[in-house]
Design an enzyme around this catalytic site. Structure first.
Site, PDB file in Angstrom:
ATOM      1  N   ASN A   1      88.545  65.761 109.366  1.00 43.05           N
ATOM      2  CA  ASN A   1      87.921  64.583 108.476  1.00 43.05           C
ATOM      3  C   ASN A   1      87.926  63.650 109.586  1.00 43.05           C
ATOM      4  O   ASN A   1      88.838  62.869 109.996  1.00 43.05           O
ATOM      5  CB  ASN A   1      88.884  63.926 107.384  1.00 43.05           C
ATOM      6  CG  ASN A   1      88.524  62.984 106.812  1.00 43.05           C
ATOM      7  OD1 ASN A   1      87.347  62.632 106.887  1.00 43.05           O
ATOM      8  ND2 ASN A   1      89.564  62.248 106.062  1.00 43.05           N
TER       9      ASN A   1
ATOM     10  N   LYS B   1      86.355  60.682 109.161  1.00 44.08           N
ATOM     11  CA  LYS B   1      86.401  59.340 108.412  1.00 44.08           C
ATOM     12  C   LYS B   1      85.419  58.498 109.045  1.00 44.08           C
ATOM     13  O   LYS B   1      84.145  59.076 109.407  1.00 44.08           O
ATOM     14  CB  LYS B   1      87.876  58.775 108.872  1.00 44.08           C
ATOM     15  CG  LYS B   1      88.988  59.401 108.590  1.00 44.08           C
ATOM     16  CD  LYS B   1      90.419  58.795 108.619  1.00 44.08           C
ATOM     17  CE  LYS B   1      91.511  59.833 108.359  1.00 44.08           C
ATOM     18  NZ  LYS B   1      92.534  59.216 107.968  1.00 44.08           N
TER      19      LYS B   1
ATOM     20  N   HIS C   1      90.020  61.586  98.551  1.00 46.15           N
ATOM     21  CA  HIS C   1      90.799  61.288  99.525  1.00 46.15           C
ATOM     22  C   HIS C   1      91.647  60.209  99.389  1.00 46.15           C
ATOM     23  O   HIS C   1      91.278  59.040  98.818  1.00 46.15           O
ATOM     24  CB  HIS C   1      90.050  61.075 101.040  1.00 46.15           C
ATOM     25  CG  HIS C   1      90.806  60.997 102.235  1.00 46.15           C
ATOM     26  ND1 HIS C   1      91.400  59.889 102.723  1.00 46.15           N
ATOM     27  CD2 HIS C   1      91.071  61.921 102.968  1.00 46.15           C
ATOM     28  CE1 HIS C   1      92.105  60.031 103.729  1.00 46.15           C
ATOM     29  NE2 HIS C   1      91.925  61.314 104.043  1.00 46.15           N
TER      30      HIS C   1
ATOM     31  N   GLU D   1      92.277  57.501 101.005  1.00 41.58           N
ATOM     32  CA  GLU D   1      91.446  56.285 101.418  1.00 41.58           C
ATOM     33  C   GLU D   1      90.621  55.876 100.489  1.00 41.58           C
ATOM     34  O   GLU D   1      90.297  54.596 100.328  1.00 41.58           O
ATOM     35  CB  GLU D   1      91.105  56.254 102.790  1.00 41.58           C
ATOM     36  CG  GLU D   1      92.134  56.423 104.080  1.00 41.58           C
ATOM     37  CD  GLU D   1      91.640  57.234 105.129  1.00 41.58           C
ATOM     38  OE1 GLU D   1      90.449  57.362 105.265  1.00 41.58           O
ATOM     39  OE2 GLU D   1      92.519  57.362 105.931  1.00 41.58           O
TER      40      GLU D   1
ATOM     41  N   GLU E   1      98.104  65.897 100.552  1.00 40.77           N
ATOM     42  CA  GLU E   1      98.303  64.924 101.741  1.00 40.77           C
ATOM     43  C   GLU E   1      98.958  63.709 101.470  1.00 40.77           C
ATOM     44  O   GLU E   1      98.619  62.869 100.649  1.00 40.77           O
ATOM     45  CB  GLU E   1      96.953  64.141 101.970  1.00 40.77           C
ATOM     46  CG  GLU E   1      95.887  65.286 102.359  1.00 40.77           C
ATOM     47  CD  GLU E   1      94.798  64.541 103.346  1.00 40.77           C
ATOM     48  OE1 GLU E   1      94.723  65.278 104.626  1.00 40.77           O
ATOM     49  OE2 GLU E   1      93.905  63.741 102.965  1.00 40.77           O
TER      50      GLU E   1
ATOM     51  N   GLY F   1      97.693  59.266 108.918  1.00 40.09           N
ATOM     52  CA  GLY F   1      97.524  58.376 109.769  1.00 40.09           C
ATOM     53  C   GLY F   1      98.588  57.562 110.574  1.00 40.09           C
ATOM     54  O   GLY F   1      98.719  56.427 111.166  1.00 40.09           O
TER      55      GLY F   1
ATOM     56  N   SER G   1      98.980  63.608 109.496  1.00 37.25           N
ATOM     57  CA  SER G   1      99.528  63.623 111.018  1.00 37.25           C
ATOM     58  C   SER G   1      99.452  64.968 111.634  1.00 37.25           C
ATOM     59  O   SER G   1     100.587  65.218 112.319  1.00 37.25           O
ATOM     60  CB  SER G   1     100.689  62.667 111.147  1.00 37.25           C
ATOM     61  OG  SER G   1     100.148  61.360 110.683  1.00 37.25           O
TER      62      SER G   1
HETATM   63  C1  PEP Z   1      93.185  62.776 106.542  1.00 35.34           C
HETATM   64  O1  PEP Z   1      92.261  61.751 107.109  1.00 35.34           O
HETATM   65  O2  PEP Z   1      92.853  63.548 105.771  1.00 35.34           O
HETATM   66  C2  PEP Z   1      94.607  62.688 107.401  1.00 35.34           C
HETATM   67  C3  PEP Z   1      95.532  63.835 106.894  1.00 35.34           C
HETATM   68  O3  PEP Z   1      94.622  62.135 108.509  1.00 35.34           O
HETATM   69  P1  PEP Z   1      95.656  61.927 109.698  1.00 35.34           P
HETATM   70  O4  PEP Z   1      95.564  63.613 110.091  1.00 35.34           O
HETATM   71  O5  PEP Z   1      95.258  61.044 110.701  1.00 35.34           O
HETATM   72  O6  PEP Z   1      96.958  61.758 109.212  1.00 35.34           O
END
Ligand code: PEP
Length: 255
Positions: free
Chosen positions: A8, A10, A92, A94, A162, A168, A202
């Site tokens: 992803n 973003k 997601h 975000e 997640e 992040g 992460s």
């Molecule tokens: C994501 O954007 O779905 C995500 C898990 O980000 P990150 O890997 O940066 O934590």
């Protein structure tokens, strides 16, 4: 079934950066043993599909529930499908926590993805305060409960667990944490529980293999570490090494 390795991006990698990424993305894994997906920004979708150079699927990061209409700045699932997307991230964290998407909106978008012929990748996960309050299971059951009717007729869908506190932040769930949450998601999905469940939060080359060998973890959804072609290639290679590991036999179909 091989592991799903999804990136992803973003709001990173415009068209020039996307083409530059694919000029270097050359995983050394046997790519028929993993399924690689990219979620670039909409404006980078076309150049990404043109320059990818390896077998991969593409999706969008968000859709509007309606097919078309006076919704300035939005994109429908039908438009994404016409532009070549086959997948759509839905809900997601975000979108839920920065843009305020409710469970009802996430459900409507999941249904819209199915209507448009896209494979929804529905994201769920708890906040840190919810985890600390012992609310992991009720939160996941509420979020999954909101989407099951919307995906009941989908030929294919996925869920991405997640934990919001791990996205992040550099904090990662342990493989045991991931397995516990994935088992809850699978149970909450009921008769749709054969759908692949990805872990996100992460993920890096150093933790990808142990996460993907945990029970019920069918792949990973990667944010920050998907932006570098060499780093993401190493995660794909970890997925190939981790193999199937799917205790439910890898049935994709929900209907
Ligand atoms: C994501 O954007 O779905 C995500 C898990 O980000 P990150 O890997 O940066 O934590």
């Amino acid at each position: 079934m091989g592991k799903v390795i999804a990136g992803n991006w973003k709001m990173h990698h415009g068209p020039a950066a996307a083409a530059a990424f694919f000029s270097r993305f050359r995983p050394r894994a046997a790519l028929d043993s993993v399924e690689i997906l990219f979620f670039p920004p909409d404006l980078s979708l076309a150049v990404s599909m043109e320059t990818v150079g390896v077998p991969a699927g593409f999706g969008v990061q968000n859709i509007h529930p309606e097919k078309a209409g006076p919704f300035t700045g939005e994109t429908s699932g039908e438009m994404a499908r016409e532009a070549g997307a086959r997948f759509a991230l839905i809900g997601h964290s975000e979108r839920r926590h920065i843009f305020g998407e409710s469970d009802a909106e996430v459900s409507a978008k999941a249904g819209a993805a199915v209507r448009a012929g896209l494979v929804p990748v529905i994201c769920v996960g708890e906040l840190l305060e919810e985890r600390r309050a012992g609310l992991l299971e009720p939160v996941l059951r509420r979020q999954i409960g909101a989407i099951v009717a919307s995906v009941a007729t989908a030929s294919r869908f996925m869920v991405a667990y997640e934990p919001v506190w791990a996205i992040g932040t550099g904090e990662t769930a342990t493989p045991g944490d991931a397995a516990e949450a994935h088992a809850i998601v699978r149970s909450a999905l009921g008769e749709l529980g054969a759908a692949p469940i990805l872990y996100g939060g992460s993920v890096k080359p150093g933790n990808a293999a142990s996460l993907m060998t945990a029970p019920d973890v069918d792949g990973v959804l990667v944010g920050g570490a998907s932006l570098d072609p060499d780093v993401f290639a190493r995660i794909a290679e970890a997925g190939a090494t981790a193999g199937s590991g799917d205790p439910v036999g890898g049935t994709w179909s929900a209907g």
